[in-house]
Write a protein that holds these residues in place. Sequence first.
Motif, PDB file in Angstrom:
ATOM      1  N   ASN A  22      14.745   5.774  -6.233  1.00  0.00           N
ATOM      2  CA  ASN A  22      15.074   4.371  -6.522  1.00  0.00           C
ATOM      3  C   ASN A  22      14.293   3.386  -5.652  1.00  0.00           C
ATOM      4  N   THR A  23      12.985   3.434  -5.758  1.00  0.00           N
ATOM      5  CA  THR A  23      12.138   2.509  -5.017  1.00  0.00           C
ATOM      6  C   THR A  23      11.346   1.642  -5.992  1.00  0.00           C
ATOM      7  N   ASN A  24      10.454   0.837  -5.441  1.00  0.00           N
ATOM      8  CA  ASN A  24       9.684  -0.105  -6.257  1.00  0.00           C
ATOM      9  C   ASN A  24       8.217  -0.073  -5.818  1.00  0.00           C
ATOM     10  N   ILE A  25       7.325  -0.213  -6.790  1.00  0.00           N
ATOM     11  CA  ILE A  25       5.887  -0.202  -6.515  1.00  0.00           C
ATOM     12  C   ILE A  25       5.271  -1.479  -7.045  1.00  0.00           C
ATOM     13  N   TYR A  26       4.604  -2.219  -6.162  1.00  0.00           N
ATOM     14  CA  TYR A  26       3.879  -3.419  -6.581  1.00  0.00           C
ATOM     15  C   TYR A  26       2.387  -3.103  -6.657  1.00  0.00           C
ATOM     16  N   ILE A  27       1.793  -3.455  -7.777  1.00  0.00           N
ATOM     17  CA  ILE A  27       0.349  -3.289  -7.978  1.00  0.00           C
ATOM     18  C   ILE A  27      -0.277  -4.663  -8.108  1.00  0.00           C
ATOM     19  N   GLU A  28      -1.259  -4.927  -7.261  1.00  0.00           N
ATOM     20  CA  GLU A  28      -1.960  -6.213  -7.301  1.00  0.00           C
ATOM     21  C   GLU A  28      -3.447  -5.944  -7.508  1.00  0.00           C
TER      22      GLU A  28
END
Length: 431
Positions: A22-28
Motif C-alpha cells: 500500500n504505497t505510492n509511486i510518483y513519476i515525473e
Amino acid sequence: MTILIKNVTLLPMGKTLEPIENTNIYIEGDSIKHIGDIREDLKVKKTIDASGKVAIPGLVNGHTHISMSLLRNFADDVPLHEWLTQKIWPVEANLTAEDVYWGAMLSIVEMIRSGVTCYSDMYFFMEEVGKATIESGIRGVLSRGTIEEDDEKVNKGKIDYTRQLYKDFHGTGDGRIKVMVAPHAPYTCSPSYLEKLIELADELKTGLHIHLSETKKEVEDSFKLYGKSPIKHVYDLGLFKYPTLAAHCVHISDEDIDILSENSVNVVNNPGSNLKLASGFAPVEKMLNKGVNVALGTDGSSSNNNLNMFEEMNLAALINKPVNESAISIPAIKAIEMATINGAKALSWEREIGSIEEGKKADLILIDMNKPHLCPRHNIVSAIAYSCQASDVETVIVDGKIIMENYEIKTIDVEKVMYNAEKAAHSLVNR
C-alpha cells in the motif's frame, strides 16, 4: 507528464527485496520522483489506482533474436546443429529488411504484453529493429549478428555495417537504444575475425554480445581446434577486456566460471531454449555463488517458442532445484533478480533501470493480482516467480510513458502488425 500510481504493492528489486504494501509511486517526466506517502506538493496529471496490483521493474530480456518470431513453430524437435544449418540459416538467407521489421514489431507486441520493457537483440537488418523499437517506445540493445564468410569484402562490410549502426542508433530514442558488437560465436568466427570485432568494440567504446559454450559439440570442437574451451579461447583473444554479454554458457568448467567471474562477464541464461534444443542445464547456482552476474533471456521465439519472461523466471527457479538436488537452489527472489536488476547490469544500464527507486528511470509494470491462480496472496515474491502468467501484466510504463494500459497497447496497431507479420512469414518460407 506527472503520474501517480497509488495504493500499490511494490517489489522494488533494488536495496529492498521485500514487498512494500500500500504505497505510492510518483513519476515525473522519464523518472521516478517519489515513493511513499501521498505528497500534496506534487501536482499530477494522471492517477492510476493500483489497488490489488503489484508494481515490479520492467523485465529485461537479456538475449533474443526478436525477428525470428517469423519462424515460430516452423522448425521444431530438431537438434541444434541440424536446426541451424538445415532449417534456419537457409531460410534466413532470404530475409528482407521488411521481413525483419514486421518480425520485430510482432515480437515487441508480445514482449510489451508480457512485461518486457528492455531487450538485447542479435540479428540482421538491425536498422529495422531500431526503427521498430523507437516507434514502440520500449528500450533495446541492438547488435548485428556477425558470422564470418569466405569473402573478405563481405566480412569487412559486416564490420562497417556495425560501425554505421552504432553511428545511426546508439543513444537514439531519447537514450532508449544502445548498440553492441556481436560476433555470433567462436565456431562461426575465426580468431583473426574475432580480433577485428574486438578492435571494433574498442573503437566504438561499447560491449560485445556473443554465444558461448551452448552445446557439448561446440566445446568438444573447440578443444580439438584450439586445445581449450570456448570461454578460455575468447579470453585469450582479449574479448573479455570489454563489457561482454555471453549467451548460454551451458557446458562450462570450474576454470571457465573463474574466468567469467574474474573478468566480470555477464551471462544470460536461456532455460526455455536450452531445454527445447536439448542443449543442457547451465550451472546457474555455481556461477552466482562465484559472483558471476547471471541474467535471463528467452533466445529467439523459433527455439523457445515464445518471448515470455515469466516462463523463464519460473523455469530458472524450478530447473536448478532437481539439477542441484536442492529445494533452495535459485529461490523465487533470485529468479526475479535475474529477470530485472541482473539484466540491467548485463546491459550496463543498472544505474537507470532494473529496480524501482527514486531517481531511476520509470520502467515498470503493474501485475493484476485479482486472478484465481494468484489467490490467496500469501507471498508476493513466490506468486510472481511460480504463479504469475505473462497475461497478468496490465500496465507497462517505459521512460515515464504509458505504452500499455488496461491490457491495451498505446503505441502499436496490433492487428496491422499481426497481419503483416503473418504475410511476411509465409512469403519468407516459400521463397
